[in-house]
Enzyme design. Structure first.
Site, mmCIF file in Angstrom:
data_model
loop_
_atom_site.group_PDB
_atom_site.id
_atom_site.type_symbol
_atom_site.label_atom_id
_atom_site.label_comp_id
_atom_site.label_asym_id
_atom_site.label_seq_id
_atom_site.Cartn_x
_atom_site.Cartn_y
_atom_site.Cartn_z
ATOM 1 N N LYS A 118 0.836 -1.215 0.000
ATOM 2 C CA LYS A 118 0.000 0.000 0.000
ATOM 3 C C LYS A 118 0.865 1.257 0.000
ATOM 4 O O LYS A 118 0.475 2.276 -0.576
ATOM 5 C CB LYS A 118 -0.986 -0.010 1.172
ATOM 6 N N LYS A 200 -3.600 -10.399 -7.014
ATOM 7 C CA LYS A 200 -4.863 -10.661 -6.331
ATOM 8 C C LYS A 200 -5.953 -9.745 -6.885
ATOM 9 O O LYS A 200 -5.714 -8.564 -7.131
ATOM 10 C CB LYS A 200 -4.662 -10.368 -4.835
ATOM 11 N N LYS A 203 -10.438 -4.516 -5.000
ATOM 12 C CA LYS A 203 -11.312 -3.418 -5.410
ATOM 13 C C LYS A 203 -10.521 -2.157 -5.752
ATOM 14 O O LYS A 203 -10.974 -1.351 -6.543
ATOM 15 C CB LYS A 203 -12.371 -3.139 -4.351
HETATM 16 P P1 ATP Z 1 -8.317 -3.234 -1.101
HETATM 17 O O1 ATP Z 1 -8.075 -3.327 -2.554
HETATM 18 O O2 ATP Z 1 -8.960 -1.933 -0.674
HETATM 19 O O3 ATP Z 1 -7.144 -3.619 -0.254
HETATM 20 P P2 ATP Z 1 -9.613 -5.777 -1.229
HETATM 21 O O4 ATP Z 1 -10.448 -5.833 -2.458
HETATM 22 O O5 ATP Z 1 -8.302 -6.461 -1.246
HETATM 23 O O6 ATP Z 1 -9.447 -4.281 -0.749
HETATM 24 P P3 ATP Z 1 -10.439 -6.268 1.422
HETATM 25 O O7 ATP Z 1 -11.523 -5.378 1.890
HETATM 26 O O8 ATP Z 1 -9.056 -5.893 1.833
HETATM 27 O O9 ATP Z 1 -10.526 -6.415 -0.117
HETATM 28 O O10 ATP Z 1 -10.688 -7.785 1.879
HETATM 29 C C1 ATP Z 1 -11.823 -8.255 2.460
HETATM 30 C C2 ATP Z 1 -11.737 -9.735 2.763
HETATM 31 O O11 ATP Z 1 -11.799 -10.467 1.560
HETATM 32 C C3 ATP Z 1 -10.438 -10.178 3.441
HETATM 33 O O12 ATP Z 1 -10.734 -11.260 4.295
HETATM 34 C C4 ATP Z 1 -9.585 -10.641 2.309
HETATM 35 O O13 ATP Z 1 -8.652 -11.601 2.705
HETATM 36 C C5 ATP Z 1 -10.623 -11.233 1.363
HETATM 37 N N1 ATP Z 1 -10.227 -11.045 -0.033
HETATM 38 C C6 ATP Z 1 -10.080 -9.854 -0.675
HETATM 39 N N2 ATP Z 1 -9.694 -10.048 -1.939
HETATM 40 C C7 ATP Z 1 -9.605 -11.395 -2.105
HETATM 41 C C8 ATP Z 1 -9.256 -12.236 -3.203
HETATM 42 N N3 ATP Z 1 -8.913 -11.724 -4.366
HETATM 43 N N4 ATP Z 1 -9.283 -13.579 -3.021
HETATM 44 C C9 ATP Z 1 -9.633 -14.116 -1.836
HETATM 45 N N5 ATP Z 1 -9.962 -13.383 -0.759
HETATM 46 C C10 ATP Z 1 -9.957 -12.039 -0.886
#
Ligand code: ATP
Ligand code: LTN
Length: 336
Positions: A118, A200, A203
């Site tokens: 980040k 990964k 969002k």
């Molecule tokens: P950001 O991009 O703002 O970091 P994000 O899309 O990665 O957000 P989070 O809000 O950080 O999503 O994650 C929410 C939950 O979903 C966490 O438990 C995270 O481990 C899970 N998660 C997020 N993205 C994935 C993914 N691509 N595959 C599996 N689990 C995910």
């Protein structure tokens, strides 16, 4: 005669309200939250205080928080059986966060990969909140004496530091916190970006076109899957090393169509990628359709959402304040 009722184990998890939920967070986290809610005492929060570690537009943050609550309910989390709440409604999170910050080391926080990633993405705003993010997350978990924390694979390291902080505190002051375990799904723990299967799905990368939101329209979902990057060859075979694109699609399909990976291989043997990608798109559309429809309806009912928030905050505060008071006492704070 008294009837012994075994105390249910406790679950806590949270997602930032930094944008609409993605297929990644649905498959990696929420789907399992719903499954676990049958068996455990569950606390599921919307971590708006974590969301401000990157700049948020106030109106958008407010809307996202309420819409995310609607999405939780639409995904199958019954607000009566589960405690659904907004992190900033329960002040104990910030209060325990401060305390735990005094038991988390600069060196261990510097090693967090999410912080490094980040920081690289937000070079103009590497704030202290981004650095101490895992401390607030530890507070979220430890306040509820959680046994299990259902998350995606990317949160493994944050669970480790939570355990380290808890053990350090317990070592100094005696048994205070339950040591939590991560609960990571076998299938779909790391859903990859459809355009760059090395990353990964997330969002904050939505602009790439490789991220599917749970509120996306069916035609947009189908387009994303038809365009998904596959690999050379034409065989639908699970091999994340040499076929990362296809293997990612296979996992998504297996989860959404409720099949095993060998079943998926058999189903598409000799059928080519085009056919396969269309089927994955359809399975995802059908999985998300009822959630999207319910969530849009619920999001319009602000009175109901406010009621759920208020009830959740009250129930969460009760459990959280008990732990915080015990911590304050152990530290030597004069209790009021
Ligand atoms: P950001 O991009 O703002 O970091 P994000 O899309 O990665 O957000 P989070 O809000 O950080 O999503 O994650 C929410 C939950 O979903 C966490 O438990 C995270 O481990 C899970 N998660 C997020 N993205 C994935 C993914 N691509 N595959 C599996 N689990 C995910
Ligand atoms: N750090 C997590 C979100 C999060 C969380 C939590 C997850 C904040 N507090 C408590 C589980 C338990 C993330 O970035 N996805």
């Amino acid at each position: 005669m008294t009837v012994e009722t075994a105390k249910k184990k406790v679950i806590l998890s949270g997602i930032q309200s930094s944008g609409a939920l993605t297929l990644g967070s649905y498959i990696g986290a929420i789907r399992n939250w719903v499954e676990l809610s049958e068996e455990y005492d569950c606390y599921y929060c919307i971590v708006d205080m974590h969301a401000i570690t990157v700049r948020q537009d106030p109106e958008t943050l407010r809307r996202n928080t309420l819409e995310q609550l609607a999405q939780y309910v639409a995904a199958g989390l019954d607000p009566k059986r589960n405690v659904l709440f907004v992190q900033s409604h329960v002040p104990s999170h910030a209060q325990l966060g401060w305390v735990l910050g005094c038991y988390a080391m600069f060196g261990e926080l510097s090693r967090m990969t999410q912080f490094k990633e980040k920081s690289a993405k937000n070079a103009g705003n590497i704030n202290a909140g981004l650095f101490t993010y895992p401390v607030l997350m530890a507070a979220d978990i430890l306040l509820y004496q959680a046994d299990l924390v259902p998350v995606g694979d990317d949160q493994r390291q944050h669970l480790e530091i939570t355990r380290d902080i808890a053990m350090r505190f317990n070592g100094i002051y005696g048994e205070t916190f339950k040591i939590p375990e991560a609960h990571i799904p076998k299938l779909g723990a790391r859903v990859m970006d459809l355009q760059s299967p090395g990353n990964k799905m997330s969002k904050s990368e939505a602009a790439s076109g490789g991220c599917v939101g749970i509120m996306d329209k069916p035609e947009d979902i189908m387009r994303a899957f038809k365009r998904a990057v596959t690999d050379s060859g034409s065989e639908v075979r699970f091999d994340p090393e040499t076929k990362p694109g296809v293997s990612n699609l296979m996992q998504i399909y297996a989860v959404c169509a409720n099949k095993t990976l060998p079943e998926v291989e058999r189903e598409f043997s000799g059928r080519g990628y085009g056919d396969f990608k269309r089927s994955v798109g359809e399975a995802v559309i059908e999985t998300l359709r009822p959630i999207r429809e319910d969530a849009s309806r619920l999001a319009g009912d602000r009175a109901l959402l406010a009621e759920i928030c208020a009830d959740g905050a009250e129930r969460a505060s009760l459990a959280a304040e008990r732990t915080l008071r015990n911590v304050y006492d152990k530290l030597g704070f004069v209790l009021k």
